[in-house]
Design a protein around this motif. Structure first.
Motif, PDB file in Angstrom:
ATOM      1  N   LYS A 161       0.898  -1.330  -0.029  1.00 19.09           N
ATOM      2  CA  LYS A 161      -0.013   0.056   0.065  1.00 19.09           C
ATOM      3  C   LYS A 161       0.970   1.221  -0.111  1.00 19.09           C
ATOM      4  CE  LYS A 161      -3.740  -0.202   2.522  1.00 19.09           C
ATOM      5  NZ  LYS A 161      -4.728  -0.033   3.753  1.00 19.09           N
ATOM      6  N   LEU A 162       1.982   1.192   0.833  1.00 12.99           N
ATOM      7  CA  LEU A 162       2.999   2.361   0.782  1.00 12.99           C
ATOM      8  C   LEU A 162       3.597   2.573  -0.420  1.00 12.99           C
ATOM      9  CD1 LEU A 162       4.626   4.367   2.188  1.00 12.99           C
ATOM     10  CD2 LEU A 162       6.156   2.703   3.058  1.00 12.99           C
ATOM     11  N   ASN A 187       2.430   1.777  -3.495  1.00 12.00           N
ATOM     12  CA  ASN A 187       1.324   2.433  -4.523  1.00 12.00           C
ATOM     13  C   ASN A 187       1.278   3.940  -4.345  1.00 12.00           C
ATOM     14  OD1 ASN A 187       0.940   0.029  -5.784  1.00 12.00           O
ATOM     15  ND2 ASN A 187      -0.672  -0.633  -4.280  1.00 12.00           N
ATOM     16  N   ILE A 188       1.056   4.263  -2.804  1.00  8.35           N
ATOM     17  CA  ILE A 188       0.870   5.763  -2.672  1.00  8.35           C
ATOM     18  C   ILE A 188       2.200   6.494  -2.821  1.00  8.35           C
ATOM     19  CG2 ILE A 188       1.122   7.261  -0.528  1.00  8.35           C
ATOM     20  CD1 ILE A 188      -0.687   5.284   0.956  1.00  8.35           C
ATOM     21  N   SER A 246       2.473   7.122  -6.718  1.00  8.96           N
ATOM     22  CA  SER A 246       1.779   8.272  -7.251  1.00  8.96           C
ATOM     23  C   SER A 246       2.247   9.515  -7.098  1.00  8.96           C
ATOM     24  CB  SER A 246       0.297   7.904  -6.893  1.00  8.96           C
ATOM     25  OG  SER A 246       0.207   8.438  -5.582  1.00  8.96           O
ATOM     26  N   ARG A 294       9.650  10.401  -3.461  1.00  6.85           N
ATOM     27  CA  ARG A 294       9.206   8.793  -4.070  1.00  6.85           C
ATOM     28  C   ARG A 294      10.653   7.960  -3.838  1.00  6.85           C
ATOM     29  NH1 ARG A 294       9.866   5.862  -8.518  1.00  6.85           N
ATOM     30  NH2 ARG A 294      10.520   7.584  -9.575  1.00  6.85           N
ATOM     31  N   TYR A 354       1.098  12.644   6.422  1.00  8.05           N
ATOM     32  CA  TYR A 354       0.497  12.206   5.305  1.00  8.05           C
ATOM     33  C   TYR A 354       0.067  10.821   4.626  1.00  8.05           C
ATOM     34  CZ  TYR A 354       0.377  17.470   5.309  1.00  8.05           C
ATOM     35  OH  TYR A 354       0.277  18.601   5.504  1.00  8.05           O
ATOM     36  N   ILE A 355       1.459  10.200   4.908  1.00  4.00           N
ATOM     37  CA  ILE A 355       1.340   8.645   4.438  1.00  4.00           C
ATOM     38  C   ILE A 355       1.000   7.857   5.424  1.00  4.00           C
ATOM     39  CG2 ILE A 355       2.994   6.930   3.425  1.00  4.00           C
ATOM     40  CD1 ILE A 355       4.673   9.239   2.357  1.00  4.00           C
ATOM     41  N   LYS A 396      -2.721   6.453   6.194  1.00  3.99           N
ATOM     42  CA  LYS A 396      -3.175   6.016   4.883  1.00  3.99           C
ATOM     43  C   LYS A 396      -3.009   4.473   4.898  1.00  3.99           C
ATOM     44  CE  LYS A 396      -3.191   9.863   1.921  1.00  3.99           C
ATOM     45  NZ  LYS A 396      -2.768  10.487   0.633  1.00  3.99           N
ATOM     46  N   ILE A 397      -1.943   4.245   5.720  1.00  5.06           N
ATOM     47  CA  ILE A 397      -1.425   2.754   5.950  1.00  5.06           C
ATOM     48  C   ILE A 397      -1.885   1.926   7.143  1.00  5.06           C
ATOM     49  CG2 ILE A 397       0.598   1.407   5.814  1.00  5.06           C
ATOM     50  CD1 ILE A 397       1.933   3.853   4.376  1.00  5.06           C
TER      51      ILE A 397
END
Length: 185
Positions: A21-22, A24-25, A28, A35, A117-118, A121-122
């Motif tokens: 998931k990380l 994929n985030i 993007s 990145r 922020y990241i 979401k995980i």
């Protein structure tokens, strides 16, 4: 101030699904610099502070992070090591892009962005933080049946016992490369 918790109780590693998931985030991201840095942390097990101190070199076609310069201020004597670039890092041209990323961003901004922020979401688990990627790296190599001494060397931990700690040489770069490429997310 020291913690009353053991290191294993202070942080938890991410699951493979959470790391996927990380990835994929961060794939993007419009900001290629972030990145590159996050991918490097995922696939090397380096401490955030080490990333800004490492240089990338090449030996017989194998790119690696060099942390062997004795003028560097690292956590322990065992922290002076080499870490091959995982195939995924080479595919993402980290060896070409990291220098720009490190000159553009600061460790604190990487840490804060991850936390704010990241990570939400995980996982909502407070024991899962940016540093947990280092724990995840070790755990996933263990699950991939990588020799524990190789894992210790990649992480910059001392080898247990007199024989391995004092008399044995470090592993060859190709052995470390084979081990690190066992990581799959």
């Amino acid at each position: 101030m020291s913690s009353s918790l053991s290191p294993i109780d202070e942080r938890e590693d991410y699951t493979k699904e959470e790391v996927s998931k990380l990835i994929n985030i961060i794939e993007s991201f419009e900001d290629d610099n972030k990145r590159v840095i996050y991918l490097t942390l995922i696939y090397t097990g380096m401490r955030l502070s080490e990333l800004w101190k490492a240089t990338i070199k090449s030996d017989n076609g194998i790119f690696y992070f060099d942390l062997t310069n004795k003028n560097l201020k690292l956590k322990t004597k065992s922290s002076y090591r080499v870490i091959p670039l995982h195939d995924e890092l080479v595919r993402n041209d980290v060896h070409k892009k990291l220098s720009k990323a490190l000159s553009t961003l600061k460790p604190s901004s990487i840490s804060h962005y991850f936390t704010d922020y990241i990570k939400p979401k995980i996982s909502s688990n407070n024991k899962k933080v940016l540093y947990s990627l280092r724990h995840t790296f070790a755990t996933q190599l263990k699950y991939a049946d990588v020799n524990p001494i190789v894992i210790s060397e990649l992480l910059g931990h001392s080898h247990e016992g007199m024989t391995m700690g004092r008399y044995a040489n470090r592993y060859l770069i190709n052995v470390l490369k084979e081990a690190i490429d066992r990581l799959e997310f």
